[in-house]
Write a protein that holds these residues in place. Structure first.
Motif, PDB file in Angstrom:
ATOM      1  N   LEU A 117     -24.679  47.425  22.714  1.00  0.00           N
ATOM      2  CA  LEU A 117     -23.803  48.094  21.955  1.00  0.00           C
ATOM      3  C   LEU A 117     -23.776  47.709  20.686  1.00  0.00           C
ATOM      4  O   LEU A 117     -23.562  46.608  19.825  1.00  0.00           O
TER       5      LEU A 117
ATOM      6  N   GLN B  20     -13.645  46.429  25.763  1.00  0.00           N
ATOM      7  CA  GLN B  20     -14.946  46.940  25.866  1.00  0.00           C
ATOM      8  C   GLN B  20     -16.127  46.260  26.097  1.00  0.00           C
ATOM      9  O   GLN B  20     -17.103  46.535  26.644  1.00  0.00           O
TER      10      GLN B  20
ATOM     11  N   SER C 163     -18.510  46.820  29.354  1.00  0.00           N
ATOM     12  CA  SER C 163     -19.955  47.315  29.142  1.00  0.00           C
ATOM     13  C   SER C 163     -21.000  46.493  29.814  1.00  0.00           C
ATOM     14  O   SER C 163     -22.190  46.475  29.808  1.00  0.00           O
TER      15      SER C 163
END
Lengths: 482, 482
Positions: free
Chosen positions: A269, A332, A336
């Motif tokens: 990310l 998140q 992820s």
């Protein structure tokens, strides 16, 4: 006219053009499982519009001896909703049945069709100040029926239990087309065997769930999300016990991940950053919740829990999300891990549980064992420490080819991991079910008394062997003894 | 040597003098059920000392085709642990097996033998600052195995669920003497059908529970017990919703009783007095709980809940117990309803549930119906409003003779009540099970699809029909079709 042709004609007559198709373009998307491990063939795709139609269609399949593969959102992790390659089965999709049948916010119960998608359920009940306390990554596709058939888990099990704990009643179609109707919104009912419990988690091998009555909870008013740096998974376990003791009912989530997982996620990310400065061997994500009036109480609770944890040397460092946006960013990172690991290269993923008290020991013992035995691999465990359930992933050596490595060394690794899980008194499937991916391992490692019980119940409820044959129950298709 | 004699000899050889007896003085106390409705005969009383002995004994019974009536504390309400009058069965008592096998306060799990008495379990875990969140009147005799086999309820179900929700794992002996071992302290395990769920609540007809792993909770730190006067049961339902919304997780108990019940109790307990001045049509007993640090929070909560309830006109009057002694006194009033009613005269007692939302309507509709149809009777409902479960008692006309009235008018009343319960979408057994007392009513009113499923599962797991025949499952003894 061949048998298959006459079956197709009868199915089309029964369900209409919208309810039954053999058009490859329409059928094909549903013949491969979500993880892309299995691709099968099918006689056709049935999409009935009502429980009555499901029942009539199952009776038709029984008459023609056509095996049925029930399917919800097709987002299962174990290939349980994918037909085999024989092309003899029909896929029975519940997706067209997605109505809410009854919703009474005052009693906090909702009755809906099996095809309702989890996210739609969340949104519907949130509009009334309630919540459905089960969520997971696939919520945009997973259906209520699929969640029930697999007894799904997710990140709220610590506090609220798996899907089984949310189900008050179900409606299902049995192998002979009879309708098992148990949508009673009764909190207490001791009229004999609790048959719905047998259907929950049976992966469509005993019946096809067509509707359910679910319990709801008041919406979360306030939450506090804390990211914690820890020296070890053993320390994480100590922190968990400390949180349970100090925060009690307010503890909503407790997830752990090792440093390696966080690094993978940060690499995956581009905009993400680590919540904490400094290096920590392990990380924990802790969520505390309360009602809308309890903001102050929650702040006090976070303060109490973590000040005393620091004092007792249980944690290296901790940071509280200062906004809902930051709280979401923390989550998140956790959510992820799977895609981030996948981007690195092939990996064998093991959804396992061991007794909570032995989880740290398992990770600390078995990770180096695996890495020693299979040079170049990397073993990592992350996930639901509070449930005794971690996802134990073994990453392939650099340069390994996906399919090839998985089928050779990968397979040996999985067998080794499952052997060790069994020795630790654990389960080779904590939340993803058995499907086809673990059926042979269940046959190999399962308790013979339990396997025999499962087989005899399967034979009793599905004597023709037409309900999702080849899945879950270690039986040859069509009910033959293996 | 007759068959029975050879069986008795083999049983004595297997279990020893302490483990098997035919001495009438030792056997007789266990041949009558707690309510005194049934008295049977038995070949003997077996009291094995271990799971191995239970398994071997069951295999012996299978070989001799001797039916087994499993028994825990013999305090069941439905005659499920009492043998029939044929004298062909053996009573298998689990009371000798009362050991705690494993107790780890940190993981809040305890594994114990089936014969452990509930009160002993309470005391053992309370010593470690924990509690087992299920209690009921018979706690001094009820055993863990009996509570599991009947999926017992009690006064804490509202918050914590029935026995099923407390059971993490069980061990049981099946009809062929095989040991089903599922004492895994795993919070998540999706390896196929959850077979323990089938055994829970099956009243010894599918297997004999020999041990269990149970979940525990932190001890209650602080509680507030409030006695409330209300105009109607509909108002009680409104108050319940209000409490659920305002007090959330702190709401531990919510019991209701009509004025008539309270009067009976006050007449029955000479030292008791009504908690409230004035006359109220209905009363509610509300308990809120919190941790030891939450005394202040609880006081605030009680204040908030009842001030707003008064404001909204939901309650006529309310009083908070000012001491633990007073709190106990409030609870004693509730717990004395059954003996107080019994002292008045004969009554038909119905342990029923209907959807929570329809409970008030049921009581308000069916009570006058019963009193109209059966002149001189009095119908009252009390109990676990929050669970949708009330005990609906119909008191006999003045002067009625106990046994005679029960067998004639009483029977007609029960049938009428069960018909109406069924029409309301309810259950004819909310928490007491079916046993022998409701078996024929289950056959009459049960859903044919469910009954047939129960029968086929019974035949599969107990093909010889030796496990508690004549109970729960509407089947003739020994597996014959009725």
């Amino acid at each position: 006219m061949t048998d298959i042709e006459s079956f197709r004609r009868a199915a089309t007559e029964l369900l209409g053009e919208r309810g039954f198709t053999c058009d490859p373009e329409l059928v094909e998307p549903w013949l491969t499982d979500w993880r892309g491990r299995y691709t099968g063939k099918a006689v056709g795709l049935a999409s009935p519009a009502s429980t009555r139609e499901v029942a009539d269609f199952v009776a038709l399949c029984a008459a023609h001896r056509v095996p049925i593969v029930p399917q919800g959102g097709n987002s299962g992790m174990s290939g349980g909703a994918t037909p085999d390659e024989s092309g003899a089965s029909v896929v029975l999709s519940l997706r067209r049945m997605d109505a809410i049948r009854d919703f009474d916010p005052a009693t906090r119960q909702i009755t809906c069709d099996a095809g309702l998608i989890l996210q739609a359920l969340h949104e519907r009940v949130e509009a009334e100040g309630l919540r459905f306390p089960l969520t997971l990554g696939g919520k945009g596709s997973a259906t209520v029926g699929g969640l029930i058939s697999t007894n799904a888990g997710g990140t709220q099990v610590l506090r609220h239990g798996t899907m089984r704990a949310q189900v008050l009643g179900i409606e299902a179609v049995l192998a002979d087309g009879a309708i098992f109707s148990n949508l009673v919104p009764l909190k207490k009912d001791n009229r004999g065997f609790d048959l719905k419990q047998l259907l929950i988690g049976s992966e469509g091998t005993l019946g096809i769930v067509t509707a359910a009555t679910l319990r709801l909870l008041p919406a979360i008013g306030e939450r506090r999300v804390v990211w914690v740096g820890l020296p070890s998974i053993a320390a994480a376990r100590q922190l968990l016990l400390h949180c349970e003791e100090t925060a009690g009912e307010a503890l909503e989530g407790f997830e752990v991940l090792p440093a390696h997982c966080l690094q993978s996620v940060l690499a995956h990310l581009p905009d993400a950053r680590s919540p904490l400065l400094g290096e920590h061997g392990w990380h924990a994500l802790v969520e505390l919740v309360g009602t809308v009036d309890e903001a102050e109480r929650l702040d006090g609770l976070v303060e109490t829990v973590f000040a005393s944890a620091m004092e007792r040397g249980l944690v290296d460092d901790a940071v509280i999300a200062t906004s809902e946006t930051q709280a979401e960013a923390f989550w998140q990172l956790r959510d992820s891990i799977a895609p981030a690991e996948r981007a690195i290269g092939p990996a064998m993923q093991h959804d396992i549980s061991v007794p909570v008290a032995r989880m740290a020991e398992f990770v600390e013992t078995v990770s180096p064992e695996v890495e020693d035995r299979f040079p170049g691999t990397r073993a990592i465990g992350f996930g639901h420490l509070g449930d005794g359930n971690i996802h134990f992933h073994v990453l392939a050596p650099r340069g390994a080819t996906r399919g090839e490595w998985e089928a050779s060394e990968g397979k040996a690794i999985s067998s080794y991991v499952y052997d060790r899980v069994t020795e630790f008194g654990g389960s080779i499937s904590a939340e993803h079910g058995i499907g086809q991916v673990k059926r042979d391992e269940l046959a190999r490692l399962g308790d013979p008394v339990k396997l025999e019980l499962m087989r005899s119940i399967k034979r009793t409820l599905d004597p023709l062997g037409i309900l999702n044959p080849g899945k879950l129950v270690p039986l040859a298709p069509h009910g033959a003894t293996p």
